[in-house]
Design an enzyme around this catalytic site. Structure first.
Site, mmCIF file in Angstrom:
data_model
loop_
_atom_site.group_PDB
_atom_site.id
_atom_site.type_symbol
_atom_site.label_atom_id
_atom_site.label_comp_id
_atom_site.label_asym_id
_atom_site.label_seq_id
_atom_site.Cartn_x
_atom_site.Cartn_y
_atom_site.Cartn_z
ATOM 1 C CB SER A 1 -0.945 -0.002 1.206
ATOM 2 O OG SER A 1 -0.224 -0.113 2.418
ATOM 3 N N GLY A 2 1.889 1.309 0.832
ATOM 4 C CA GLY A 2 2.735 2.499 0.885
ATOM 5 C C GLY A 2 3.537 2.711 -0.382
ATOM 6 C CB CYS B 1 -4.346 -4.580 11.321
ATOM 7 S SG CYS B 1 -6.114 -4.267 11.548
ATOM 8 C CE LYS C 1 5.196 -1.613 13.190
ATOM 9 N NZ LYS C 1 5.975 -0.495 12.618
ATOM 10 C CB THR C 2 -3.758 0.751 10.297
ATOM 11 O OG1 THR C 2 -3.690 2.195 10.301
ATOM 12 C CG2 THR C 2 -3.819 0.241 11.730
ATOM 13 C CB ALA C 3 -4.491 0.304 5.101
ATOM 14 C CB CYS D 1 -8.068 0.117 14.579
ATOM 15 S SG CYS D 1 -8.296 -1.666 14.758
#
Length: 450
Positions: free
Chosen positions: A53-54, A201, A344-346, A379
């Protein structure tokens, strides 16, 4: 206070208008990238490590900044996955096929895809090496290599996944096994674990517990299920407002939560899980299970652990406000591989991408970055098949909520956002470099107040 006209007539107008049209307008597929081959060149203005994603998001943003021909992504995987939806896949609410697309289809058009694995970073010489012995140099480096799953650090795994009672929503290879174990459940302990390491997550290990409980109720098996959440942590969630709400749900649904318990072994043939007591070193407990959901230990990718760009723990060492590397000014980090002290999430990656875009822009002009990342992350805590508590917070573990209502309450609207709107934003806006998080919406919904 920010007037409404200022919000919708500025540079965010296109994004805002798109949000208003959601559900009424179809968006075409991403333009297919056909250059899935090793780079013909060995130098790029911007080199991105990682096609998650990053990496994809930043490549799209850098393409607009320096031109597609000056950007390359190093990524070995053939498929790209929207991993947040795997919580619902493991509970049978979504199909695994809906979570993945060919990597070639998400690489920004014109950006070079170097289909290889990074084996060495040499920031002192502004170059990296790949597993096919290629050396690639850069002017600016963006590290987006994600986080590594270490199932093998649990004795008995990953080979234990061959048995039908074990699943894990963290891997494309095992997420459907969770749904199979859930369907096959008859009577006994349903155990859900949280490891003694950083994870991506951090809400996901308990989301599947709530969904499983809802499934057992729906299928008439709840009275036969003893639901246990064994976590290495000392609290159910790191933000008190949401932790209090979750504790109420845990009590109402008669769920057992054991703190400071870390999974160290799975005896799949005997259907037994072994936990260590982190408060009493050397003390272990063996629990039989009818269903086991494993959240694996995680760590920085091996290539980073001994790299000059890593801190003592192996994470990319970046400034927590600008995402610029602390020692190498032309190196940047984003997402799970960094030492940013946030979840640590999208959603965190989306917010970071906007800040990093601004940081790189001013550095390219030999200026000092001023835009600061506040640690925003989100979240969506799925508590049932139609309910979500939308947790949003910052570096201080203080709520940073987007909507003008109490997000610690379970809501159907937030579930629909998790299940349908967020995937849309991910594929059609974030990966194209047009979604930097909901900060501007927060100002709108709160009438311009921060």
């Amino acid at each position: 206070m920010v007037p409404l006209v200022a919000v919708v007539s500025g540079p965010r107008a296109q994004l805002f208008a798109c949000l208003l049209r959601l559900g009424t307008q179809q968006v075409g597929p991403l333009q297919l990238h056909t250059g899935a081959s090793h780079a013909a060149r060995n130098h790029y203005e911007v080199l991105v490590l990682g096609g998650g994603s990053g990496g994809i998001t930043m490549a799209a943003r850098m393409k607009r900044k320096v031109g597609a021909e000056n950007v390359a992504i190093v990524e070995p995987s053939e498929r790209h996955f929207y991993q947040p939806i795997w919580t619902l896949v493991g509970a049978g609410a979504k199909q695994l096929s809906s979570s993945g697309r060919p990597t070639a289809s998400v690489i920004p058009s014109g950006v070079e895809w170097i289909k290889a694995r990074v084996t060495e970073l040499n920031p002192d010489k502004n170059c990296i090496h790949t597993d096919d012995d290629e050396k690639i140099s850069y002017r600016y480096l963006i590290i987006a290599l994600g986080i590594q799953l270490d199932y093998e650090k649990i004795k008995g795994l990953p080979e234990g996944f061959a048995h039908p009672k074990i699943g894990s929503n963290y891997s494309v290879k095992t997420v459907e096994k969770t749904w199979k174990a859930l369907q096959d459940f008859k009577e006994g302990n349903a155990i859900f674990t949280f490891p003694n390491t950083p994870v991506k997550c951090a809400g996901a290990p308990q989301k599947i517990m709530y969904l499983s409980e809802a499934y057992f109720r729906k299928t008439g098996k709840r009275s036969k299920a003893n639901i246990i959440f064994n976590t290495s942590l000392g609290a159910i969630f790191g933000v008190k407002k949401y932790a209090d709400a979750l504790q109420e749900i845990i009590q109402e649904r008669n769920l057992t939560v054991n703190y400071k318990k870390n999974l160290i072994e799975v005896r799949a043939d005997k259907q037994e899980a072994v936990f260590e007591n982190l408060d009493k070193p050397g003390e272990t407990q063996v629990i039989s299970y009818e269903m086991l959901h494993v959240t694996p230990p995680m760590s920085p990718p091996d290539v980073l652990k001994t790299s000059p760009v890593a801190d003592a723990a192996g994470w990319v060492d970046v400034d927590k406000e600008t995402l610029q590397h602390r020692r190498y000014p032309n190196v940047f980090g984003i997402g799970d591989c960094t030492n940013l002290p946030t979840s640590k999430t999208a959603a965190a990656v989306a917010a970071q991408s906007g800040i990093l875009d601004r940081t790189i822009s001013v550095i390219m002009k030999n200026q000092t970055p001023t835009k600061k990342y506040d640690g925003y992350t989100s979240c969506p805590l799925v508590t049932g098949y139609n309910r979500v508590i939308l947790a949003e917070f910052d570096y201080k573990a203080e709520p940073l909520e987007t909507f003008p209502f109490d997000q610690s309450k379970e809501r159907l609207s937030m579930y629909l956002m998790k299940a349908d709107l967020m995937p849309f934003l991910y594929w059609n806006m974030m990966l194209r470099g047009y979604w930097g998080g909901p900060a501007f919406l927060r100002k709108l919904f709160h009438l311009g107040m921060s």
